[in-house]
Write a protein that holds these residues in place. Structure first.
Motif, PDB file in Angstrom:
ATOM      1  N   TYR A  37       4.153   2.021  13.744  1.00 53.73           N
ATOM      2  CA  TYR A  37       3.993   1.139  12.524  1.00 53.73           C
ATOM      3  C   TYR A  37       2.492   0.118  12.636  1.00 53.73           C
ATOM      4  N   SER A  64       0.456  -1.004   0.073  1.00 58.26           N
ATOM      5  CA  SER A  64       0.038   0.239   0.120  1.00 58.26           C
ATOM      6  C   SER A  64       0.516   1.132   0.421  1.00 58.26           C
ATOM      7  N   ILE A  74       0.333  -2.244   8.472  1.00 56.84           N
ATOM      8  CA  ILE A  74       1.494  -2.603   7.365  1.00 56.84           C
ATOM      9  C   ILE A  74       3.049  -3.027   7.948  1.00 56.84           C
ATOM     10  N   GLU A 120       0.797   3.745   2.414  1.00 52.12           N
ATOM     11  CA  GLU A 120       0.949   3.843   3.733  1.00 52.12           C
ATOM     12  C   GLU A 120       2.380   3.529   4.048  1.00 52.12           C
ATOM     13  N   ILE A 158       5.449   4.456   1.968  1.00 50.45           N
ATOM     14  CA  ILE A 158       5.940   5.829   2.885  1.00 50.45           C
ATOM     15  C   ILE A 158       6.706   5.344   3.675  1.00 50.45           C
TER      16      ILE A 158
END
Length: 130
Positions: A56, A25, A60, A27, A30
């Motif tokens: 996190y 994803s 994630i 996210e 990042i």
């Protein structure tokens, strides 16, 4: 124009097309960049303490572990192949040392040599052949 002297991580142009990167994803993408930056800033050679990684969201973390951007390393974690692409702690400190020495020598030239002054304790004033 002078080059940016702030610390940085290496990110190649093709990273954004890399199959492992595209499978996670936005996210999680990042998070990969943040974790690389964390390792660079704190000179961990790619190791990530569990409290950093576990900050996190679980979704994630699961993505990063599944596609192996992050590997388990005992009680901690490690960024996969970090040292193949990023500077090690030794390299960072060596580069900082060279820049510091260069700056110190530049200060000597500006404040001592060009003004024709001698300053006790100055490495270059006391060792002109250094």
């Amino acid at each position: 124009m002078s080059r940016d002297t702030r610390p940085y991580i290496a990110v190649t142009n093709e990273l954004f097309r890399h199959p492992k990167f595209r499978r996670i994803s936005f996210e999680a993408r990042i998070a990969v960049l943040e974790l690389w930056a964390h390792c660079n800033e704190f000179m961990t050679d790619g190791l990530v303490e569990s409290w950093v990684f576990e900050d996190y969201p679980e979704e994630i973390r699961d993505q990063l572990l599944k596609v192996q951007w992050v590997d388990r390393a005992g009680d901690s974690y490690a960024m996969h192949d970090y040292l193949k692409h990023q500077k090690s702690k030794v390299e960072i400190l060596e580069q900082k040392g060279k820049k510091s020495a260069s700056g110190a020598y530049g200060g000597h030239v500006r404040h001592h040599e060009k003004k024709g002054t001698y300053k006790p304790g100055c490495h270059w004033c006391e060792n002109p052949d250094a």
